[in-house]
Design an enzyme around this catalytic site. Sequence first.
Site, PDB file in Angstrom:
ATOM      1  N   GLY A 141     -13.886   7.244   5.324  1.00 52.65           N
ATOM      2  CA  GLY A 141     -14.235   5.861   5.024  1.00 52.65           C
ATOM      3  C   GLY A 141     -15.500   5.394   5.736  1.00 52.65           C
ATOM      4  O   GLY A 141     -16.535   6.065   5.711  1.00 52.65           O
ATOM      5  N   TYR A 142     -15.386   4.268   6.408  1.00 47.21           N
ATOM      6  CA  TYR A 142     -16.543   3.662   7.074  1.00 47.21           C
ATOM      7  C   TYR A 142     -16.755   4.194   8.492  1.00 47.21           C
ATOM      8  O   TYR A 142     -17.564   3.650   9.234  1.00 47.21           O
ATOM      9  CB  TYR A 142     -16.367   2.137   7.121  1.00 47.21           C
ATOM     10  CG  TYR A 142     -16.235   1.479   5.759  1.00 47.21           C
ATOM     11  CD1 TYR A 142     -17.368   1.087   5.051  1.00 47.21           C
ATOM     12  CD2 TYR A 142     -14.988   1.255   5.174  1.00 47.21           C
ATOM     13  CE1 TYR A 142     -17.250   0.484   3.797  1.00 47.21           C
ATOM     14  CE2 TYR A 142     -14.862   0.663   3.922  1.00 47.21           C
ATOM     15  CZ  TYR A 142     -15.991   0.285   3.249  1.00 47.21           C
ATOM     16  OH  TYR A 142     -15.882  -0.306   2.014  1.00 47.21           O
TER      17      TYR A 142
ATOM     18  N   ASN B  75      -2.954   9.109   1.222  1.00 48.56           N
ATOM     19  CA  ASN B  75      -4.180   9.424   1.957  1.00 48.56           C
ATOM     20  C   ASN B  75      -3.871  10.447   3.059  1.00 48.56           C
ATOM     21  O   ASN B  75      -3.196  10.138   4.039  1.00 48.56           O
ATOM     22  CB  ASN B  75      -4.744   8.120   2.538  1.00 48.56           C
ATOM     23  CG  ASN B  75      -6.064   8.325   3.229  1.00 48.56           C
ATOM     24  OD1 ASN B  75      -6.258   9.323   3.925  1.00 48.56           O
ATOM     25  ND2 ASN B  75      -6.976   7.383   3.035  1.00 48.56           N
TER      26      ASN B  75
ATOM     27  N   ASP C  35      -2.052  -1.277   5.232  1.00 42.72           N
ATOM     28  CA  ASP C  35      -3.250  -1.635   4.492  1.00 42.72           C
ATOM     29  C   ASP C  35      -4.303  -2.019   5.519  1.00 42.72           C
ATOM     30  O   ASP C  35      -3.984  -2.622   6.551  1.00 42.72           O
ATOM     31  CB  ASP C  35      -2.977  -2.795   3.535  1.00 42.72           C
ATOM     32  CG  ASP C  35      -4.048  -2.858   2.452  1.00 42.72           C
ATOM     33  OD1 ASP C  35      -4.190  -1.863   1.716  1.00 42.72           O
ATOM     34  OD2 ASP C  35      -4.762  -3.879   2.362  1.00 42.72           O
TER      35      ASP C  35
ATOM     36  N   THR D   2       1.912   6.419   1.474  1.00 43.49           N
ATOM     37  CA  THR D   2       0.483   6.653   1.308  1.00 43.49           C
ATOM     38  C   THR D   2       0.234   7.995   0.641  1.00 43.49           C
ATOM     39  O   THR D   2       1.065   8.900   0.707  1.00 43.49           O
ATOM     40  CB  THR D   2      -0.260   6.626   2.669  1.00 43.49           C
ATOM     41  OG1 THR D   2      -1.661   6.699   2.440  1.00 43.49           O
ATOM     42  CG2 THR D   2       0.143   7.780   3.570  1.00 43.49           C
TER      43      THR D   2
ATOM     44  N   HIS E 259      -5.754  11.814   5.287  1.00 36.34           N
ATOM     45  CA  HIS E 259      -6.313  11.505   6.613  1.00 36.34           C
ATOM     46  C   HIS E 259      -5.379  10.576   7.379  1.00 36.34           C
ATOM     47  O   HIS E 259      -5.113  10.770   8.557  1.00 36.34           O
ATOM     48  CB  HIS E 259      -7.681  10.818   6.492  1.00 36.34           C
ATOM     49  CG  HIS E 259      -8.693  11.627   5.770  1.00 36.34           C
ATOM     50  ND1 HIS E 259      -9.431  12.604   6.388  1.00 36.34           N
ATOM     51  CD2 HIS E 259      -9.092  11.609   4.493  1.00 36.34           C
ATOM     52  CE1 HIS E 259     -10.241  13.155   5.504  1.00 36.34           C
ATOM     53  NE2 HIS E 259     -10.051  12.566   4.345  1.00 36.34           N
ATOM     54  N   LYS E 260      -4.890   9.531   6.685  1.00 41.63           N
ATOM     55  CA  LYS E 260      -4.014   8.568   7.345  1.00 41.63           C
ATOM     56  C   LYS E 260      -2.705   9.216   7.756  1.00 41.63           C
ATOM     57  O   LYS E 260      -2.178   8.975   8.836  1.00 41.63           O
ATOM     58  CB  LYS E 260      -3.723   7.385   6.409  1.00 41.63           C
ATOM     59  CG  LYS E 260      -4.927   6.504   6.189  1.00 41.63           C
ATOM     60  CD  LYS E 260      -4.522   5.104   5.852  1.00 41.63           C
ATOM     61  CE  LYS E 260      -4.399   4.859   4.409  1.00 41.63           C
ATOM     62  NZ  LYS E 260      -4.088   3.492   4.061  1.00 41.63           N
TER      63      LYS E 260
HETATM   64  P1  IMP Z   1      -6.404   1.261   2.872  1.00 44.24           P
HETATM   65  O1  IMP Z   1      -6.140   0.225   1.847  1.00 44.24           O
HETATM   66  O2  IMP Z   1      -5.572   1.127   4.082  1.00 44.24           O
HETATM   67  O3  IMP Z   1      -6.352   2.643   2.282  1.00 44.24           O
HETATM   68  O4  IMP Z   1      -7.893   1.091   3.408  1.00 44.24           O
HETATM   69  C1  IMP Z   1      -8.901   0.606   2.558  1.00 44.24           C
HETATM   70  C2  IMP Z   1     -10.202   1.277   2.824  1.00 44.24           C
HETATM   71  O5  IMP Z   1     -10.646   0.952   4.150  1.00 44.24           O
HETATM   72  C3  IMP Z   1     -10.210   2.811   2.758  1.00 44.24           C
HETATM   73  O6  IMP Z   1     -10.432   3.270   1.475  1.00 44.24           O
HETATM   74  C4  IMP Z   1     -11.363   3.155   3.672  1.00 44.24           C
HETATM   75  O7  IMP Z   1     -12.580   3.070   2.974  1.00 44.24           O
HETATM   76  C5  IMP Z   1     -11.336   2.041   4.698  1.00 44.24           C
HETATM   77  N1  IMP Z   1     -10.627   2.497   5.909  1.00 44.24           N
HETATM   78  C6  IMP Z   1      -9.317   2.359   6.209  1.00 44.24           C
HETATM   79  N2  IMP Z   1      -9.038   2.881   7.405  1.00 44.24           N
HETATM   80  C7  IMP Z   1     -10.218   3.357   7.888  1.00 44.24           C
HETATM   81  C8  IMP Z   1     -10.573   4.029   9.085  1.00 44.24           C
HETATM   82  O8  IMP Z   1      -9.770   4.324   9.983  1.00 44.24           O
HETATM   83  N3  IMP Z   1     -11.870   4.353   9.195  1.00 44.24           N
HETATM   84  C9  IMP Z   1     -12.803   4.068   8.261  1.00 44.24           C
HETATM   85  N4  IMP Z   1     -12.511   3.468   7.124  1.00 44.24           N
HETATM   86  C10 IMP Z   1     -11.223   3.112   6.926  1.00 44.24           C
END
Ligand code: IMP
Length: 191
Positions: A149-150, A9, A68, A7, A11-12
């Site tokens: 994110g959300y 990201n 994901d 990743t 935050h993650k």
């Molecule tokens: P990803 O593909 O795992 O990066 O997640 C896709 C999208 O989901 C991210 O860009 C965030 O907008 C949203 N997302 C993923 N995890 C979270 C979370 O823990 N809280 C809020 N939004 C999240």
Amino acid sequence: MKLIFATNNKHKLEEVREILGNQFEILSLKDINCFEEIPETQSTIKGNASQKAHYIYNKYKIDCFADDTGLEINALNGAPGVYSARYAGENCSYEDNVQKVLKELKNETNRKAQFKTVISLIINKKEYFFEGKIKGKITNNKQGTSGFGYDPVFLPEGYSETFAELSAVEKNKISHRGLATQKLIKFLARL
Ligand code: IMP
């Protein structure tokens, strides 16, 4: 034990490092000098997790995992789902996505939603999957400033605070990624 978390990201990465503690050395893509965009072109959350993990494993030959996540909103037939990152369009911000969700749910009384995370782990040449889900509701307005994110519009079931109002430790205990990561840790601990 060294493991790559596929990743970029921040935050993650912080969340997962916090959960895994000192047990594992988690290397980010930056730590291995991987700065390219990892393809995420599958039609499912599981498919994308697997695609990302395979991409890194095939290139660096180090055990790794990728996650994901999608936000699935009942009244929107599961959207944004696999498109959660780019719901408001390519290169959109978290804020754009949140505003789009609030707009789509305007005057909607069914605000049920869930976050789903799938982790793909490739270790000792085999692939394993771990899933975490959390049910909740989409609030009418943004509440709180932490997380990403959300988070400001997701109210987990049984709570009166959104993910963006909970501390990182509280969120990790109950979140989709927290649950999937805990399953991953249990598995790793038994190896
Ligand atoms: P990803 O593909 O795992 O990066 O997640 C896709 C999208 O989901 C991210 O860009 C965030 O907008 C949203 N997302 C993923 N995890 C979270 C979370 O823990 N809280 C809020 N939004 C999240």
